[in-house]
Design an enzyme around this catalytic site. Structure first.
Site, PDB file in Angstrom:
ATOM      1  N   ASP A 210       6.744  18.619  79.920  1.00  0.00           N
ATOM      2  CA  ASP A 210       7.212  18.813  81.292  1.00  0.00           C
ATOM      3  C   ASP A 210       6.957  17.564  82.138  1.00  0.00           C
ATOM      4  OD1 ASP A 210       8.087  20.899  83.316  1.00  0.00           O
ATOM      5  OD2 ASP A 210       6.244  20.185  84.257  1.00  0.00           O
ATOM      6  N   GLU A 251       0.212  13.334  62.082  1.00  0.00           N
ATOM      7  CA  GLU A 251      -0.801  13.774  61.110  1.00  0.00           C
ATOM      8  C   GLU A 251      -0.418  15.119  60.494  1.00  0.00           C
ATOM      9  OE1 GLU A 251      -4.568  14.137  63.068  1.00  0.00           O
ATOM     10  OE2 GLU A 251      -4.382  12.132  63.948  1.00  0.00           O
TER      11      GLU A 251
HETATM   12  C1  GLC Z   1       9.761  20.651  85.443  1.00  0.00           C
HETATM   13  C2  GLC Z   1      10.124  22.070  85.111  1.00  0.00           C
HETATM   14  C3  GLC Z   1      10.271  22.831  86.393  1.00  0.00           C
HETATM   15  C4  GLC Z   1       8.946  22.786  87.132  1.00  0.00           C
HETATM   16  C5  GLC Z   1       8.482  21.353  87.339  1.00  0.00           C
HETATM   17  C6  GLC Z   1       7.061  21.312  87.760  1.00  0.00           C
HETATM   18  O1  GLC Z   1      10.775  19.989  86.101  1.00  0.00           O
HETATM   19  O2  GLC Z   1      11.272  22.112  84.319  1.00  0.00           O
HETATM   20  O3  GLC Z   1      10.679  24.151  86.187  1.00  0.00           O
HETATM   21  O4  GLC Z   1       9.079  23.425  88.363  1.00  0.00           O
HETATM   22  O5  GLC Z   1       8.570  20.607  86.156  1.00  0.00           O
HETATM   23  O6  GLC Z   1       6.233  21.709  86.692  1.00  0.00           O
END
Ligand code: GLC
Length: 545
Positions: A210, A251
């Site tokens: 993310d 790994e």
């Molecule tokens: C990313 C995710 C989104 C979230 C953001 C903060 O963009 O896809 O849904 O709100 O990160 O974590």
């Protein structure tokens, strides 16, 4: 091509994104759960996808629907238990589905024990794991920088000291409930390396990262300027983190993949994340945001392939996800592009047109070289739900923009599985709780049950296309050759002997020579391909010359 035994599966896979809150609810509380997913895994195996990516399932106060994690090594009780997640991974593997989890390393939840310890005392060593800074001005009452959040609004919140006096500020690039980690600290790095191993040891095949470009910050905290480099997006220091992660995943046997959420306008900077010792793949948001326009699409495809080639990474093709307006709705609008900045309430959409284009886009994205992503409900042709009453909305993007941005709830509405009325089989019969977001009554025609067996349906189009893709040596990873075509028409060959034609001109066009028609996104008029329609053809190799 089938990727079941291929350690390089991530180069060719069709990856289905599950948003756990909205996929299937087995316990009747109106919120999706792991037991619900387990009941529906056979559906995904039947759809033919190679892998499933789960949006976050960890314990979370759900200030940002689970992207605010309080414990990275467990499952939120609303979804189930860690033991159930382990069973789910095993069950998916038995069905030939690989499993990708979502890791949120940029920030955690304010409820995370480290952040709680950091708040408890200005002297706590945990403060160093975040970005605590004194405010500006004589009394420290001005935030340390004017950085603007991708969610809109401020990126700093002031704390209160245990004695009640105003304290330092902490950085949160997203909502205040999502404090940013300090990735310069070795403890943060060691912790995430351990979390990676925790899940890799449980057999997961991949990790979706993310906000992957945001982990490193300029410690001098300069202001962001319109022309200068961002102090918190895409700093060079971030690459060392992914090199260390790559060493860890390598790994493990069987081909474990790192897939980045990297939103960057510059293709070269984007490709840096995909160097051979960093991430395996990253989402193609240029394609997602691209207009339904032949010139723009061809330019986007060419630029994508050109950027990936030097680093040897596979391209990815993404039409929708849990953050963006569903593409049936986008493609039915006058402006078919997507950008967060342009999101507004009440833009009209012709859903019939959007659906026709979405069908053609499915054949386009599933036949381009690389991996393809399917966001849950896209295979059912779901549209963005734009009439969720304000009191039922959940997304911080909506609230932080004062309602100017409609937020992301409209693409997160629970899936319709069966039946004539909500909850459309999302929750079991007799459930008293309603789905956490309301489903439109019109979705009765879009349930999986209503579409199964109807060869004109979106579901059967996806099933047929994915089945052909699996059987077809030409599809998945590889190269593409553009074919001569009339203005407004995209035509390309994948070797051996496969051609895709997408008509974005306003009028029907003749099909190129072919020996067999494999699949079309809509009815053809003899050998004429109507507007906003795509077709897959068996061709001879010589067509390309
Ligand atoms: C990313 C995710 C989104 C979230 C953001 C903060 O963009 O896809 O849904 O709100 O990160 O974590």
């Amino acid at each position: 091509m089938s990727t079941a035994d291929d350690p390089r599966w991530w180069r060719s896979a069709v990856i289905y994104q599950i948003y756990p809150r909205s996929f299937a609810d087995a316990d009747g509380d109106g919120i999706g759960d792991l037991a619900g997913i387990r009941q529906r895994l056979a559906y995904l195996a039947g759809l033919g996808v190679d892998a499933v990516w789960f949006s976050p399932w960890y314990p979370s106060p759900m200030a940002d629907a689970g992207y605010d994690v309080s414990d990275y090594r467990d499952i939120d009780p609303v979804f189930g238990t860690l033991a159930e997640a382990e069973e789910l991974i095993a069950q998916a593997h038995r069905l030939g589905l690989r499993v990708i989890i979502d890791l949120v390393p940029n920030h955690c939840s304010e409820a995370h024990p480290w952040f709680q310890a950091a708040l408890a005392s200005p002297d706590a060593p945990e403060r160093e794991l975040f970005w605590f800074r004194p405010g500006r001005g004589p009394d420290g009452s001005q935030k340390p920088t004017d950085w603007v959040s991708p969610f809109g609004g401020d990126t700093w919140t002031r704390t209160t000291n245990p004695d009640g006096t105003p304290g330092d500020w902490y950085l949160h690039l997203f909502a205040p409930q999502q404090p940013d980690f300090n990735w310069d600290h070795p403890r943060v790095r060691a912790e995430f390396e351990d979390i990676l191993r925790f899940w890799l040891d449980r057999g997961i095949d991949g990790i979706r990262i993310d906000s992957a470009a945001m982990l490193a910050k300029d410690p001098a905290l300069p202001e962001a300027t319109p022309d200068g480099p961002s102090p918190f997006i895409d700093l060079d220091a971030v690459h060392e983190i992914y090199r260390s992660w790559r060493r860890i995943v390598e790994e493990y046997p069987g081909g474990r993949a790192l897939i980045g959420e990297v939103w960057l306008p510059d293709q070269q900077r984007f490709a840096n994340y995909l160097r051979p010792d960093e991430l395996h793949a990253a989402f193609n948001f240029d394609f997602l945001g691209c207009a339904w326009d032949p010139v723009a699409l061809r330019a986007c495809i060419d630029a994508t392939l050109a950027a990936h080639l030097p680093v040897g990474a596979p391209a990815t093709w993404v039409l929708s996800n849990h953050d963006v307006t569903r593409h049936v709705t986008r493609y039915g609008r006058e402006d078919t592009t997507f950008s967060f900045a342009a999101k507004r309430e009440g833009i009209p959409s012709d859903l019939e047109l959007g659906t026709r284009r979405a069908r053609a886009a499915a054949l386009l994205s599933l036949s381009l070289p690389g991996a393809a992503y399917v966001y849950q409900g896209e295979e059912l042709g779901l549209w963005e739900v734009e009439d969720i009453p304000p009191e039922l909305r959940q997304d911080p993007m909506y609230f932080r923009s004062g309602g100017v941005d409609p937020g992301r709830d409209g693409c997160r509405v629970p899936l319709p599985w069966s039946g004539e009325t909500p909850p459309f089989g999302f929750s079991p019969d007799g459930a008293t709780a309603r789905p956490w977001l309301p489903q439109p009554a019109d979705w009765k025609d879009r349930t999986a049950e209503a579409q199964a067996g109807d060869e004109r349906s979106m579901l059967e189009l996806y099933r047929a296309a994915i089945a052909i893709r699996r059987a077809e040596p030409a599809l998945g990873d590889g190269e593409l050759t553009w074919l001569p075509a009339p203005d407004g028409v995209l035509a390309y060959q994948r070797s051996p002997r496969f051609t895709c034609v997408v008509n974005l001109a306003g009028a029907p066009v003749p099909l190129p020579p072919h020996t067999e028609r494999l699949l079309a996104s809509g009815p053809l008029d003899d050998d004429l391909l109507p507007p906003d329609t795509a077709v897959w053809l068996r061709t001879t190799e010589t067509t390309a010359t």
